[in-house]
Design an enzyme around this catalytic site. Structure first.
Site, mmCIF file in Angstrom:
data_model
loop_
_atom_site.group_PDB
_atom_site.id
_atom_site.type_symbol
_atom_site.label_atom_id
_atom_site.label_comp_id
_atom_site.label_asym_id
_atom_site.label_seq_id
_atom_site.Cartn_x
_atom_site.Cartn_y
_atom_site.Cartn_z
ATOM 1 N N GLY A 214 37.992 109.943 82.620
ATOM 2 C CA GLY A 214 37.454 110.875 81.853
ATOM 3 C C GLY A 214 36.879 112.246 82.175
ATOM 4 O O GLY A 214 36.391 112.975 81.386
ATOM 5 N N HIS B 153 41.466 112.912 94.332
ATOM 6 C CA HIS B 153 42.908 113.131 95.180
ATOM 7 C C HIS B 153 42.911 114.215 95.800
ATOM 8 O O HIS B 153 44.202 114.431 96.322
ATOM 9 C CB HIS B 153 43.981 113.009 93.816
ATOM 10 C CG HIS B 153 43.838 111.704 93.243
ATOM 11 N ND1 HIS B 153 43.657 110.575 93.513
ATOM 12 C CD2 HIS B 153 43.799 111.708 91.742
ATOM 13 C CE1 HIS B 153 43.539 109.384 92.367
ATOM 14 N NE2 HIS B 153 43.764 110.017 91.518
HETATM 15 C C1 LIG Z 1 41.914 109.693 87.780
HETATM 16 S S1 LIG Z 1 40.179 109.489 87.038
HETATM 17 C C2 LIG Z 1 39.873 107.847 87.241
HETATM 18 C C3 LIG Z 1 40.685 107.001 86.462
HETATM 19 C C4 LIG Z 1 39.961 105.531 86.400
HETATM 20 N N1 LIG Z 1 39.928 104.981 87.722
HETATM 21 C C5 LIG Z 1 41.194 104.590 85.714
HETATM 22 O O1 LIG Z 1 41.917 104.096 86.471
HETATM 23 O O2 LIG Z 1 40.930 104.470 84.606
HETATM 24 C C6 LIG Z 1 39.361 110.499 88.270
HETATM 25 C C7 LIG Z 1 37.865 110.522 88.243
HETATM 26 O O3 LIG Z 1 37.508 111.142 89.477
HETATM 27 C C8 LIG Z 1 36.314 111.742 89.173
HETATM 28 N N2 LIG Z 1 36.268 112.911 90.378
HETATM 29 C C9 LIG Z 1 36.613 113.992 90.446
HETATM 30 N N3 LIG Z 1 36.119 114.563 91.794
HETATM 31 C C10 LIG Z 1 35.339 113.620 92.324
HETATM 32 C C11 LIG Z 1 34.635 113.684 93.591
HETATM 33 N N4 LIG Z 1 34.681 114.544 94.205
HETATM 34 N N5 LIG Z 1 33.800 112.492 93.594
HETATM 35 C C12 LIG Z 1 33.876 111.499 92.845
HETATM 36 N N6 LIG Z 1 34.530 111.578 91.761
HETATM 37 C C13 LIG Z 1 35.286 112.508 91.441
HETATM 38 C C14 LIG Z 1 36.609 112.569 87.805
HETATM 39 O O4 LIG Z 1 35.493 112.932 87.214
HETATM 40 C C15 LIG Z 1 37.669 111.456 87.202
HETATM 41 O O5 LIG Z 1 36.665 110.749 86.193
#
Ligand SMILES: C[S@@+](CC[C@H](N)C(=O)[O-])C[C@H]1O[C@@H](n2cnc3c(N)ncnc32)[C@H](O)[C@@H]1O
Length: 403
Positions: free
Chosen positions: A211, A282
């Site tokens: 999200g 990622h």
């Molecule tokens: C691809 S989504 C995750 C989807 C979820 N795992 C699913 O399968 O439904 C990626 C999430 O990583 C979070 N994110 C981005 N950068 C981040 C960081 N540096 N540390 C932790 N979370 C992060 C974003 O806010 C986002 O909500």
């Protein structure tokens, strides 16, 4: 604000549900039965599949603890989740009665295939109200419609009352995660590698709740893991506050996966983890940092999973389109683990000193965009120094001097 049951109570219930009858009796003696019932009901409402009945029904769920009875009413109607209700919100289709310990075992004990005789049920007749009598759709047709709804509603609630095993592709669709069915096809791999943990009292940490900037979006995978690991505690980490998804057995944490000190602090507080899944930013540097910080906090026998390896080739994520220029990418890290697994075979003259990762990565499975790293003790011992290192001598020695 919703008051959540402490994880410590849930943990105790799960432990007792996997133990002997004495453990369950002991649990009931130490805690107010009403508190235990609340945990069980909450679990049931989250496990119920989406209702399919067009006519609203109530299912009375009564839990007996000694001579105390705790009746509750669950409202079931297509288009909304199963929820607690009052007795007069719809007609009562069925009464289901469980003994407290039996329900705890059904929900939180190891899965018991093909059990019968765990509950009492009473199907109530539908009594048409005065308005519908004589009107359109009355009589047999009306009773038939209500009977169908009663059956569907009761099945929905009963499906939430035990730990049957839907696979992760089904759960992914139910909880709307992107792990299967569009960009990614990860769930069959997860089923394969997670099945042996499914009945265990695991702790699972997933980086990335979903999200992105919207605090109330995402959360599907946390709910999916909660359902799948029916005895587990699920932790979700995101850079955005996702406390909206806090629930029994789900704890959200807010922080940056690129900050190793923060990662170590949460691991010390909530770990060690049986499984860590990196589905966060990622960004290649973040993936490498998170692995270095969290892998030491994975239990021996546990798994570290990295999703979305495609970013290894994309400069916008700190990757490199040349696979040979991989020193800072996620795939570069994973390729180095191949040598780590084999570190005991490296020639001593090379001056290699094994590090933590060398000593604890025992296996790795690579799939399209997904990697599973197995943790253990990587110390089987290298091939001894007296074994010849060239083929001709080895053959000569093994042949005992025979030509
Ligand atoms: C691809 S989504 C995750 C989807 C979820 N795992 C699913 O399968 O439904 C990626 C999430 O990583 C979070 N994110 C981005 N950068 C981040 C960081 N540096 N540390 C932790 N979370 C992060 C974003 O806010 C986002 O909500």
């Amino acid at each position: 604000m919703v008051k959540h049951v402490p994880n410590s109570l849930i943990r105790e219930i799960i432990r007792a549900a996997g133990g002997h009858d004495a453990d369950l009796k002991d649990l009931a003696a130490r805690h107010a039965p009403a508190d235990i019932v609340r945990v069980l009901l909450d679990e049931i409402t989250t496990r119920c599949p989406a209702p399919v009945n067009d006519v609203p029904v109530l299912v009375e769920l009564a839990v007996r603890a000694g001579d105390q009875l705790f009746p509750t009413y669950l409202y079931v109607l297509k288009g909304g989740p199963v929820r607690l209700a009052t007795k007069d919100e719809a007609f009562i289709a069925m009464r289901v009665e469980y003994e407290l310990g039996e329900l705890a075992r059904e929900l939180f004990g190891p899965v018991r295939e093909n059990v019968t005789g765990v509950r009492r049920t009473t199907l109530f007749p539908y009594v048409a109200d005065a308005q519908s009598e004589g009107g359109e759709g009355s009589g047999a047709e009306h009773i038939g419609t209500h009977f169908l709804a009663a059956q569907q509603g009761s099945q929905t609630v009963l499906a939430g009352c035990h730990s049957h095993k839907p696979d992760l592709s089904e759960l992914s669709s139910r909880y709307l995660t992107p792990k299967w069915g569009s960009l990614h096809w990860f769930t069959p791999h997860y089923d394969r590698h997670f099945s042996s943990y499914r009945d265990q009292q695991v702790r699972v940490l997933e980086i990335g709740i979903g999200g992105y900037k919207h605090p109330e979006w995402g959360g599907g995978s946390l709910r999916m893991w909660k359902h799948f690991f029916h005895r587990g505690e699920i932790y979700g980490l995101d850079i955005v506050d996702k406390s909206h998804f806090d629930a029994p057995r789900i704890t959200t944490l807010r922080g940056d996966q690129g900050d190793p000190d923060y990662l170590r602090s949460i691991a010390e507080e909530y770990g060690p983890f049986d499984i860590v899944i990196d589905d966060g930013s990622h960004i290649n540097d973040h993936i490498r940092t998170s692995f270095r910080a969290l892998f030491p906090h994975v239990r021996p026998g546990g798994l570290y999973v990295i999703e979305d390896l495609w970013t290894a080739y994309w400069s916008g994520f700190g990757g490199n389109k040349d696979p040979k220029q991989d020193s800072g990418t996620s795939l570069g890290l994973l390729k180095s683990l191949v040598d780590s697994i084999q570190h005991e075979e490296l020639p001593e003259a090379g001056g290699h000193r094994p590090g933590y990762v060398d000593q604890h990565v025992v296996g790795m499975h690579m799939y399209h965009n997904l990697a599973f790293i197995e943790k253990g003790t990587n110390a089987e011992g290298g091939i001894p120094p007296w074994i010849p290192r060239d083929f001709e001598t080895l053959v000569a020695v093994s042949s005992g001097g025979h030509e």
